[in-house]
Structures are given as C-alpha cells and as structure tokens.
Design an enzyme around this catalytic site. Sequence first.
Site, PDB file in Angstrom:
ATOM      1  CG  ASN A   1      -0.308  -0.039   2.537  1.00  0.00           C
ATOM      2  OD1 ASN A   1       0.760   0.531   2.736  1.00  0.00           O
ATOM      3  ND2 ASN A   1      -0.938  -0.700   3.501  1.00  0.00           N
TER       4      ASN A   1
ATOM      5  CG  ASN B   1      -4.992  -7.587   6.938  1.00  0.00           C
ATOM      6  OD1 ASN B   1      -4.741  -6.410   6.693  1.00  0.00           O
ATOM      7  ND2 ASN B   1      -6.221  -8.080   6.836  1.00  0.00           N
TER       8      ASN B   1
ATOM      9  CE  LYS C   1       2.616   3.113  33.982  1.00  0.00           C
ATOM     10  NZ  LYS C   1       3.869   3.897  34.050  1.00  0.00           N
TER      11      LYS C   1
ATOM     12  CE  LYS D   1     -10.164  -0.526   1.834  1.00  0.00           C
ATOM     13  NZ  LYS D   1     -10.234  -0.533   3.317  1.00  0.00           N
TER      14      LYS D   1
ATOM     15  CE  LYS E   1      -4.917  -1.048   0.658  1.00  0.00           C
ATOM     16  NZ  LYS E   1      -5.444  -0.732   2.001  1.00  0.00           N
TER      17      LYS E   1
ATOM     18  CG  ASP F   1      -6.958   2.456   2.818  1.00  0.00           C
ATOM     19  OD1 ASP F   1      -6.510   3.419   3.473  1.00  0.00           O
ATOM     20  OD2 ASP F   1      -6.929   1.274   3.234  1.00  0.00           O
TER      21      ASP F   1
ATOM     22  CD  GLU G   1      -9.941   2.601   4.670  1.00  0.00           C
ATOM     23  OE1 GLU G   1      -9.221   1.791   5.281  1.00  0.00           O
ATOM     24  OE2 GLU G   1     -10.840   2.253   3.871  1.00  0.00           O
TER      25      GLU G   1
ATOM     26  CD  GLU H   1      -6.867   0.124   8.384  1.00  0.00           C
ATOM     27  OE1 GLU H   1      -5.828  -0.526   8.180  1.00  0.00           O
ATOM     28  OE2 GLU H   1      -7.743   0.287   7.520  1.00  0.00           O
TER      29      GLU H   1
ATOM     30  CG  ASP I   1      -9.153  -5.250  13.281  1.00  0.00           C
ATOM     31  OD1 ASP I   1      -9.542  -6.172  14.025  1.00  0.00           O
ATOM     32  OD2 ASP I   1      -8.597  -5.454  12.190  1.00  0.00           O
TER      33      ASP I   1
ATOM     34  CG  HIS J   1      -8.704  -3.290   9.210  1.00  0.00           C
ATOM     35  ND1 HIS J   1      -7.957  -4.146  10.000  1.00  0.00           N
ATOM     36  CD2 HIS J   1      -7.982  -3.120   8.078  1.00  0.00           C
ATOM     37  CE1 HIS J   1      -6.839  -4.465   9.377  1.00  0.00           C
ATOM     38  NE2 HIS J   1      -6.831  -3.859   8.211  1.00  0.00           N
TER      39      HIS J   1
ATOM     40  CD  GLU K   1     -10.886  -4.000   4.878  1.00  0.00           C
ATOM     41  OE1 GLU K   1     -10.273  -3.270   4.085  1.00  0.00           O
ATOM     42  OE2 GLU K   1     -10.585  -4.096   6.083  1.00  0.00           O
TER      43      GLU K   1
END
Length: 390
Positions: A20, A54, A101, A182, A184, A214, A240, A266, A293, A323, A342
């Site tokens: 991407n 992923n 924490k 979709k 890239k 995206d 996106e 995501e 996600d 996602h 997705e």
Amino acid sequence: MPRIVAIHEGTVPIGSSISNAFIDFSAMDCSIVAVVSDVVRDGAPVVGYGFNSNGRYSAGEILRRRMIPRLLAARPDELETADGTAVDPHRAWDVMMRNEKPGGHGERSVAVGVLDMALFDLAAKLAGLPLHRWLARHYDLGEPDPEVFVYAAGGYYAPGKGPAQLREEMEGFLAQGYDVVKMKIGGASLSEDVRRVETVLEVLGGDGSRLAVDANGRFDLETALAYGRALEPYRLRWYEEPGDPLDYALHATLAERYPGALATGENLFSTTDARNLIRYAGMRPDRDILQFDPVLGYGLVEYLRTQDMLRQHGWSSRRCIPHGGHQFALHIAAALRLGGNESYPGEFQPTGGFADSAVIAHGRLRLSETPGIGFEDKAALYRVFRALHP
C-alpha cells in the site's frame, strides 16, 4: 464448569508481494492460538481458535510471556460466566490485563485480541451456537442481521501491475458478487492515482458510490487536501485514512473542506483512542465510516465498550464497518448490526476471507449456522489451527 486445560500458540505467514502507500506485505505474519477446554464432545476436546488481523505482525512474545501464563494461572472461578457454562471472555480480559498500565498500546492490544477471539469461539461452541447468535442471546441484542454487506478491498500496488491488471482485478471482484470495491492510493503520484481511480470507475460504470479509496495514513495535510480536491468530483463511497491515525487536527481540517465521506479507525486500538477521534477529528455521524478492528484493538470485549461510547455520542452502529476481512468480524457485524464488513478476496491467506462455501450475492453474505466462528468451514485455516494441538 468448563475449564481451560491448555493454550497453544504459533505463527503463520500471510505475506504477499502487494504493497500500500506505506508498507509492503512480503514479510507479514500473524499469531494463532488454540484454547483447549476440558469439555469433550465426539471424542475430542472443544477448542476455541483465534488469530490477529492483517497489518500488524505476530505478537508471540507478549502472548507467551504475559497473556497466556496469566490465563493458565487463574483460578477457574476467576474465569467462569455467571451461569458456569463457559469461560467468560470479559473476566478473562481482566485477567490478561492485570498489572498492565493504561495507554501506549503497542502490540499488547494485538496479543489480547488474539486470545479474545479464541475465547468467544470457545464460548459459542460450548453453547452449540454460531457466534452471531450466541452474542445476540448473551448480550440481549435482539435478532442479528441474517446477512451482512461486504466490500472487496484490493487495488494494491504490485510489480508489473498496470491499468489492465487493475481493471482485471476489479472485474474479478464483481464476478464474485461484490458491488462495492476499495483500492489503494498514495503509493503513486496524484495524477497517476487519479488515472487509476478513473480506470476502476470505468469498470463500475462510472458510479463513484461503489468505489472507496485508502491512503493508509500516508499524507500530510497539504497532500490530503490536494487529494480531496481531486477526488471530490467523483463522489466516492469514502476517502480512507488520509493521514496519520492520531493526527486528529489533520483529519478535522480535511473534514471541513472535503464534503464526501471519510473513513478511519483501523489503527486506533482502544475505546479511549476512539473517543478522542470522535471528539477531536471532525468526524461526521451522518456520513463518515468508523473502521475500528475488533481484533487488533484488545478484542471484542473492548469493541463492545467502544460501541457503548459511540451510542453516547450519537453514532449509529451502522456507521461502523470493521477492518480485518475475516469470519470473526463478520459475526460481530451481524450480531451488533453494523454497517458491514471488509473482505480481502484472495489476500492474507490462510486467515483472511470467509468460509469456503460462502456465496456473495449483490454485495451481501449470509452467515452460516456452524457453531462458533466457523473456522472448521475454512479448510486451509482449520488445518493450521489443528496443527497447533493434538
């Protein structure tokens, strides 16, 4: 009451030659787990399986050194549901997060999410229900959606991939039953990306509402605005992750100037991060899409908290399209009545995608009635899981 008797952990490669705007996926892998219970059916123990989505690498060290030992050391009564019929994913979440924490999530959220998936798979299997029905019953959610909107995510950059190959890929998605796709952007020049967008729009008959783009967080503000100006005439489904996921000011400025739908989330891994996005990033509940996600962000236990927060801020669950592109998110989308899920046709195997018998028709997928998440209906993935334990 059911007890956990063993937890097996491993790593599986899901890499490919695609990229991407930010990373390539040649070395991508993910963690897998098998949570074995003491309940035996048909001569075999009931086992819950999980993996991480992923885009984030395996988190085996955190699983082995912290999360799995804490679960195995817990007393049975610390993990059981109120009715004693299953291991409670919420109580298990509290055990896993002891002495951790807040903030600075790193890969910890991934490790918790992997086990969370397996625990929900186990709970639904013990009840003999597909996960979407178990979730609806357990949380009193009402009737789940019988089918879910799914879109095909692709359009990656790859060596030798030109307009003809991009066109062929998108035509293949439509032939598989998807209506929305979709692609890239951000890995080429603006002018080249516009030509790529126009190539895909030709496949879609010029309908921009069927195409999302995206940028994978690549742009600075100036570039994000320039892409926004270039994309606006096409009236796309959404634009996106234009900038860094935590650059809420960039996103808010873009939202003021780009009238179309934006999508992001995501790479935010907690309810607190999601709340800050809603407060400070200019997100518009009438059009924008939230892509948190459920696996990368501490699991479904945390995702349910995020959904509560969104309702308090006036957001519909239908604006959420997770996602991940896998069966776990599909069940969550049906049970929580989200806006969709997705899909990655052919990528990130063996974990990505749905059951081998899944049929997409007019961009929608009907869920099966296999107990649990249904990994047993995805043969290549099930073989990987079964190799983890006797």
